[in-house]
Design a protein around this motif. Sequence first.
Motif, PDB file in Angstrom:
ATOM      1  N   ASP A 296       0.834  -1.212   0.000  1.00  0.00           N
ATOM      2  CA  ASP A 296       0.000   0.000   0.000  1.00  0.00           C
ATOM      3  C   ASP A 296       0.863   1.255   0.000  1.00  0.00           C
ATOM      4  O   ASP A 296       0.560   2.232  -0.696  1.00  0.00           O
ATOM      5  CB  ASP A 296      -0.926   0.002   1.225  1.00  0.00           C
ATOM      6  CG  ASP A 296      -2.062  -1.012   1.098  1.00  0.00           C
ATOM      7  OD1 ASP A 296      -2.340  -1.453  -0.025  1.00  0.00           O
ATOM      8  OD2 ASP A 296      -2.641  -1.373   2.150  1.00  0.00           O
ATOM      9  N   LYS A 299       2.441   1.925  -3.391  1.00  0.00           N
ATOM     10  CA  LYS A 299       1.516   2.491  -4.380  1.00  0.00           C
ATOM     11  C   LYS A 299       1.505   4.015  -4.347  1.00  0.00           C
ATOM     12  O   LYS A 299       1.037   4.644  -5.303  1.00  0.00           O
ATOM     13  CB  LYS A 299       0.103   1.950  -4.135  1.00  0.00           C
ATOM     14  CG  LYS A 299      -0.046   0.474  -4.440  1.00  0.00           C
ATOM     15  CD  LYS A 299      -1.423  -0.044  -4.032  1.00  0.00           C
ATOM     16  CE  LYS A 299      -1.507  -1.558  -4.168  1.00  0.00           C
ATOM     17  NZ  LYS A 299      -2.819  -2.083  -3.677  1.00  0.00           N
ATOM     18  N   GLU A 304       0.596   0.818  -9.745  1.00  0.00           N
ATOM     19  CA  GLU A 304       0.337  -0.531  -9.253  1.00  0.00           C
ATOM     20  C   GLU A 304       0.760  -1.611 -10.234  1.00  0.00           C
ATOM     21  O   GLU A 304       1.222  -2.686  -9.832  1.00  0.00           O
ATOM     22  CB  GLU A 304      -1.148  -0.688  -8.923  1.00  0.00           C
ATOM     23  CG  GLU A 304      -1.473  -1.985  -8.224  1.00  0.00           C
ATOM     24  CD  GLU A 304      -2.888  -2.011  -7.686  1.00  0.00           C
ATOM     25  OE1 GLU A 304      -3.313  -3.075  -7.191  1.00  0.00           O
ATOM     26  OE2 GLU A 304      -3.585  -0.964  -7.763  1.00  0.00           O
TER      27      GLU A 304
END
Length: 334
Positions: A296, A299, A304
């Motif tokens: 996470d 990102k 992604e």
Amino acid sequence: MSKVSTVNQVKEHNIALVRDVIHSSVEFTKHSVAQATGLSIATTNSILNMLCEAGEIVAIGNVSSTIGRPAAKYAYNRDYAHICCVFPSSAGSQRYLFYSVFDLLGNSVEQNQVWLEDVTYESFEELLSSLLEKDPSIKKVSIGIPGYYDNNHIHSCTMTGLNGCDLTGKLSERFPCEFLMENNMNAIAYGLYDARREHGHAPTALVVVSFFEGSGPGSGIIIDGKIYLGKSNFAGEVVFLPYQDGNIYDLVNQGPESIVKSTAQVVSSYCAILNPETCVLTGENLSADMCGPILDRCKHFIPEQHLPELLYVSNYNQYYQNGLFRIALNNPYH
């Protein structure tokens, strides 16, 4: 590159291809090896004759045939030589040398650990003297170190008694063996790559990132099945990255959230520079449930679709041993 070196490299490559096939075969013929490797019958015949003369393979009879001359069958002589893999490690404040002795098919012959007050050149010399006295079949010794080496001299090693030491050079003068040495993370990475290759999932680029207890981050890089070392064997020394929030050793001591942020910085850096297919996390300061938060955070910096498969393995010692064994067997360098 000279013509001689090119010819020698091709020969070594062909021998490695043949060994890779016969290691995984219960028995084989010259024709079956030629088919599996794609080498000519003449080249295969020459290599197998050489290995047979050396005792690395043995003739075990002929293939039954009603037509023509029966083909000779061979088997690999797993005890032609043994490989000793040894590396220093620690448990809390205690230090030890862990060693495994393997036959050439990777079967464990012996393994144990020797507890020490400190790890020094003399520690290796004493252990190997004892092992070689018991098992003269040991012909190669593959050593892992928690640091890097340049011109065979060890640097930035957490076993400080080894810093500055030409470990393999001194051991070569003392014992009649071939000595190889590799950074612990490169060995673990190669062991992990080999395990995935065995299951048909060999990535083009794989990196391993560790946060071991009591130390900063480490990393190993495999590209096209080869360990990537860099100009001075410094590749993967991610402890020297400019971490956003300060000194990495201070960040480790701040707890899991800080480790997640630092690991995400390492993974993001690899995404931008190497774009690996697979990134494996390991070490006591990381865990499987950190993979999601790390991705996470990545990102925030990396689109992604460019992120790698992110895995966590807890038992890195098995890959460390296998990596050192395969390094001695395959010479996997760029």
